[in-house]
Design a protein around this motif. Structure first.
Motif, PDB file in Angstrom:
ATOM      1  N   LEU A 191      56.832  25.494  47.038  1.00 28.36           N
ATOM      2  CA  LEU A 191      57.857  25.551  45.995  1.00 28.36           C
ATOM      3  C   LEU A 191      57.248  25.346  44.614  1.00 28.36           C
ATOM      4  O   LEU A 191      57.543  26.085  43.666  1.00 28.36           O
ATOM      5  CB  LEU A 191      58.920  24.479  46.273  1.00 28.36           C
ATOM      6  CG  LEU A 191      60.020  24.303  45.233  1.00 28.36           C
ATOM      7  CD1 LEU A 191      60.934  25.522  45.203  1.00 28.36           C
ATOM      8  CD2 LEU A 191      60.831  23.039  45.525  1.00 28.36           C
ATOM      9  N   LEU A 192      56.382  24.363  44.481  1.00 31.91           N
ATOM     10  CA  LEU A 192      55.779  24.073  43.184  1.00 31.91           C
ATOM     11  C   LEU A 192      54.762  25.129  42.789  1.00 31.91           C
ATOM     12  O   LEU A 192      54.552  25.378  41.595  1.00 31.91           O
ATOM     13  CB  LEU A 192      55.151  22.681  43.199  1.00 31.91           C
ATOM     14  CG  LEU A 192      56.168  21.542  43.389  1.00 31.91           C
ATOM     15  CD1 LEU A 192      55.462  20.196  43.399  1.00 31.91           C
ATOM     16  CD2 LEU A 192      57.250  21.573  42.309  1.00 31.91           C
ATOM     17  N   GLN A 193      54.153  25.779  43.772  1.00 31.29           N
ATOM     18  CA  GLN A 193      53.280  26.904  43.449  1.00 31.29           C
ATOM     19  C   GLN A 193      54.081  28.054  42.853  1.00 31.29           C
ATOM     20  O   GLN A 193      53.635  28.725  41.913  1.00 31.29           O
ATOM     21  CB  GLN A 193      52.536  27.360  44.701  1.00 31.29           C
ATOM     22  CG  GLN A 193      51.483  28.415  44.426  1.00 31.29           C
ATOM     23  CD  GLN A 193      50.772  28.830  45.691  1.00 31.29           C
ATOM     24  OE1 GLN A 193      51.336  29.517  46.530  1.00 31.29           O
ATOM     25  NE2 GLN A 193      49.519  28.399  45.827  1.00 31.29           N
ATOM     26  N   VAL A 194      55.290  28.290  43.383  1.00 27.46           N
ATOM     27  CA  VAL A 194      56.171  29.316  42.828  1.00 27.46           C
ATOM     28  C   VAL A 194      56.532  28.972  41.385  1.00 27.46           C
ATOM     29  O   VAL A 194      56.527  29.842  40.497  1.00 27.46           O
ATOM     30  CB  VAL A 194      57.444  29.455  43.694  1.00 27.46           C
ATOM     31  CG1 VAL A 194      58.508  30.296  42.984  1.00 27.46           C
ATOM     32  CG2 VAL A 194      57.094  30.083  45.041  1.00 27.46           C
ATOM     33  N   LEU A 195      56.833  27.703  41.110  1.00 29.72           N
ATOM     34  CA  LEU A 195      57.134  27.276  39.745  1.00 29.72           C
ATOM     35  C   LEU A 195      55.940  27.499  38.824  1.00 29.72           C
ATOM     36  O   LEU A 195      56.083  28.048  37.724  1.00 29.72           O
ATOM     37  CB  LEU A 195      57.548  25.796  39.742  1.00 29.72           C
ATOM     38  CG  LEU A 195      57.731  25.145  38.375  1.00 29.72           C
ATOM     39  CD1 LEU A 195      58.791  25.874  37.554  1.00 29.72           C
ATOM     40  CD2 LEU A 195      58.077  23.667  38.528  1.00 29.72           C
ATOM     41  N   GLU A 196      54.764  27.078  39.271  1.00 28.91           N
ATOM     42  CA  GLU A 196      53.572  27.230  38.441  1.00 28.91           C
ATOM     43  C   GLU A 196      53.272  28.705  38.163  1.00 28.91           C
ATOM     44  O   GLU A 196      52.946  29.083  37.030  1.00 28.91           O
ATOM     45  CB  GLU A 196      52.380  26.563  39.123  1.00 28.91           C
ATOM     46  CG  GLU A 196      51.130  26.530  38.271  1.00 28.91           C
ATOM     47  CD  GLU A 196      50.011  25.736  38.904  1.00 28.91           C
ATOM     48  OE1 GLU A 196      49.054  25.415  38.185  1.00 28.91           O
ATOM     49  OE2 GLU A 196      50.079  25.447  40.120  1.00 28.91           O
ATOM     50  N   ALA A 197      53.415  29.541  39.180  1.00 24.47           N
ATOM     51  CA  ALA A 197      53.147  30.971  39.004  1.00 24.47           C
ATOM     52  C   ALA A 197      54.148  31.615  38.055  1.00 24.47           C
ATOM     53  O   ALA A 197      53.784  32.448  37.211  1.00 24.47           O
ATOM     54  CB  ALA A 197      53.175  31.672  40.358  1.00 24.47           C
ATOM     55  N   SER A 198      55.418  31.240  38.169  1.00 24.22           N
ATOM     56  CA  SER A 198      56.446  31.799  37.286  1.00 24.22           C
ATOM     57  C   SER A 198      56.191  31.392  35.850  1.00 24.22           C
ATOM     58  O   SER A 198      56.341  32.204  34.921  1.00 24.22           O
ATOM     59  CB  SER A 198      57.829  31.335  37.744  1.00 24.22           C
ATOM     60  OG  SER A 198      58.122  31.796  39.038  1.00 24.22           O
ATOM     61  N   GLY A 199      55.797  30.132  35.647  1.00 26.04           N
ATOM     62  CA  GLY A 199      55.449  29.693  34.303  1.00 26.04           C
ATOM     63  C   GLY A 199      54.262  30.451  33.748  1.00 26.04           C
ATOM     64  O   GLY A 199      54.243  30.843  32.568  1.00 26.04           O
ATOM     65  N   ALA A 200      53.263  30.677  34.587  1.00 24.30           N
ATOM     66  CA  ALA A 200      52.070  31.405  34.141  1.00 24.30           C
ATOM     67  C   ALA A 200      52.404  32.844  33.748  1.00 24.30           C
ATOM     68  O   ALA A 200      51.820  33.391  32.799  1.00 24.30           O
ATOM     69  CB  ALA A 200      51.013  31.390  35.248  1.00 24.30           C
ATOM     70  N   LEU A 201      53.348  33.470  34.458  1.00 29.85           N
ATOM     71  CA  LEU A 201      53.766  34.818  34.090  1.00 29.85           C
ATOM     72  C   LEU A 201      54.349  34.843  32.676  1.00 29.85           C
ATOM     73  O   LEU A 201      54.041  35.735  31.876  1.00 29.85           O
ATOM     74  CB  LEU A 201      54.806  35.334  35.084  1.00 29.85           C
ATOM     75  CG  LEU A 201      54.292  35.736  36.467  1.00 29.85           C
ATOM     76  CD1 LEU A 201      55.477  36.054  37.383  1.00 29.85           C
ATOM     77  CD2 LEU A 201      53.362  36.935  36.376  1.00 29.85           C
ATOM     78  N   LEU A 202      55.206  33.869  32.368  1.00 29.03           N
ATOM     79  CA  LEU A 202      55.792  33.844  31.027  1.00 29.03           C
ATOM     80  C   LEU A 202      54.739  33.539  29.974  1.00 29.03           C
ATOM     81  O   LEU A 202      54.724  34.162  28.904  1.00 29.03           O
ATOM     82  CB  LEU A 202      56.935  32.816  30.964  1.00 29.03           C
ATOM     83  CG  LEU A 202      57.635  32.694  29.610  1.00 29.03           C
ATOM     84  CD1 LEU A 202      58.143  34.044  29.105  1.00 29.03           C
ATOM     85  CD2 LEU A 202      58.775  31.686  29.690  1.00 29.03           C
ATOM     86  N   VAL A 203      53.845  32.597  30.250  1.00 31.95           N
ATOM     87  CA  VAL A 203      52.764  32.306  29.302  1.00 31.95           C
ATOM     88  C   VAL A 203      51.961  33.573  29.015  1.00 31.95           C
ATOM     89  O   VAL A 203      51.669  33.901  27.852  1.00 31.95           O
ATOM     90  CB  VAL A 203      51.845  31.191  29.848  1.00 31.95           C
ATOM     91  CG1 VAL A 203      50.573  31.076  28.997  1.00 31.95           C
ATOM     92  CG2 VAL A 203      52.574  29.851  29.872  1.00 31.95           C
ATOM     93  N   ALA A 204      51.604  34.307  30.059  1.00 30.03           N
ATOM     94  CA  ALA A 204      50.805  35.526  29.881  1.00 30.03           C
ATOM     95  C   ALA A 204      51.560  36.577  29.077  1.00 30.03           C
ATOM     96  O   ALA A 204      50.989  37.234  28.191  1.00 30.03           O
ATOM     97  CB  ALA A 204      50.403  36.088  31.245  1.00 30.03           C
ATOM     98  N   MET A 205      52.856  36.751  29.370  1.00 31.74           N
ATOM     99  CA  MET A 205      53.638  37.753  28.633  1.00 31.74           C
ATOM    100  C   MET A 205      53.774  37.376  27.167  1.00 31.74           C
ATOM    101  O   MET A 205      53.684  38.242  26.285  1.00 31.74           O
ATOM    102  CB  MET A 205      55.012  37.921  29.278  1.00 31.74           C
ATOM    103  CG  MET A 205      54.996  38.676  30.587  1.00 31.74           C
ATOM    104  SD  MET A 205      54.197  40.303  30.479  1.00 31.74           S
ATOM    105  CE  MET A 205      55.117  41.069  29.148  1.00 31.74           C
ATOM    106  N   VAL A 206      53.990  36.104  26.894  1.00 27.11           N
ATOM    107  CA  VAL A 206      54.120  35.672  25.498  1.00 27.11           C
ATOM    108  C   VAL A 206      52.822  35.918  24.739  1.00 27.11           C
ATOM    109  O   VAL A 206      52.826  36.354  23.582  1.00 27.11           O
ATOM    110  CB  VAL A 206      54.529  34.184  25.441  1.00 27.11           C
ATOM    111  CG1 VAL A 206      54.393  33.628  24.034  1.00 27.11           C
ATOM    112  CG2 VAL A 206      55.964  34.011  25.945  1.00 27.11           C
TER     113      VAL A 206
END
Length: 203
Positions: free
Chosen positions: A90-105
């Motif tokens: 679950l926390l890996q999913v959270l970390e990955a989702s956050g990383a996607l937004l960081v990369a897009m920004v």
């Protein structure tokens, strides 16, 4: 975007301290369990990244993923974690989702605009909104999981300045953040029953 990355990493670190049996309890004042709240937060971060993804972002609505709840009353998400993987997954999913937004920004031109239900925003605005979602829902989760959560004051101050320009500026930053997001009272300011941020692109 550095603030968003920090917020996600701090959130994942504190949530890793929760016992595996605690995730079915309610997340603070929310009517969602802690597992579903992390899925909701992951879904938000993923959705904000997706809004910035198309070469010509949508201004009149969200990118058309299918959103749905897996239990009555639960949050409607496009992202769900594999229960068999447990809290670590679950926390890996959270970390990955956050990383996607960081990369897009980091890769989205500053002049790009995309839809948000609170109004069209830019990449900086989506980073700030993702930070708010991470900070406030980790607060909810910390209450439900009996964890201590107090993010850095300068991170809270930056988000308040970007998204809540009318919030008091002479009060403790974390207390003011909780007040601005309807989670607490602030001396001289009653607890808010409705709230929203202003993600309008800054000049």
């Amino acid at each position: 975007m550095d603030g968003l990355d920090l917020a996600v990493q701090l959130a994942v670190a504190v949530l890793r301290e929760a016992p595996p049996t605690a995730w079915e309890g309610w997340a603070g004042s929310l009517e969602w369990d802690c597992w579903g709240t992390v899925e909701y937060l992951s879904g938000d971060l993923f959705a904000y990244a997706a809004q910035l993804g198309p070469r010509t972002p949508r201004l009149g609505g969200e990118v058309l993923f299918v959103w749905g709840s897996r239990r009555p009353g639960g949050p409607a998400n496009a992202i769900h974690a594999n229960r068999k993987a447990g809290p670590a997954g679950l926390l890996q999913v959270l970390e990955a989702s956050g990383a996607l937004l960081v990369a897009m920004v980091r890769t989205t031109p500053p002049q790009t605009r995309a839809h948000h239900v609170f109004g069209v925003s830019d990449a900086e605005g989506f980073a700030a909104v993702g930070t708010v979602e991470t900070l406030v829902h980790t607060h909810d989760l910390a209450q439900g999981l009996d964890l201590t959560w107090s993010p850095p004051a300068d991170l809270c101050s930056r988000v308040l300045a970007r998204l809540f320009p009318n919030a008091p500026s002479s009060t403790d930053a974390w207390s003011t953040f909780l007040w601005a997001t309807g989670r607490a009272e602030l001396p001289g300011h009653p607890r808010l029953t409705t709230w929203r941020w202003d993600g309008t692109p800054r000049a």
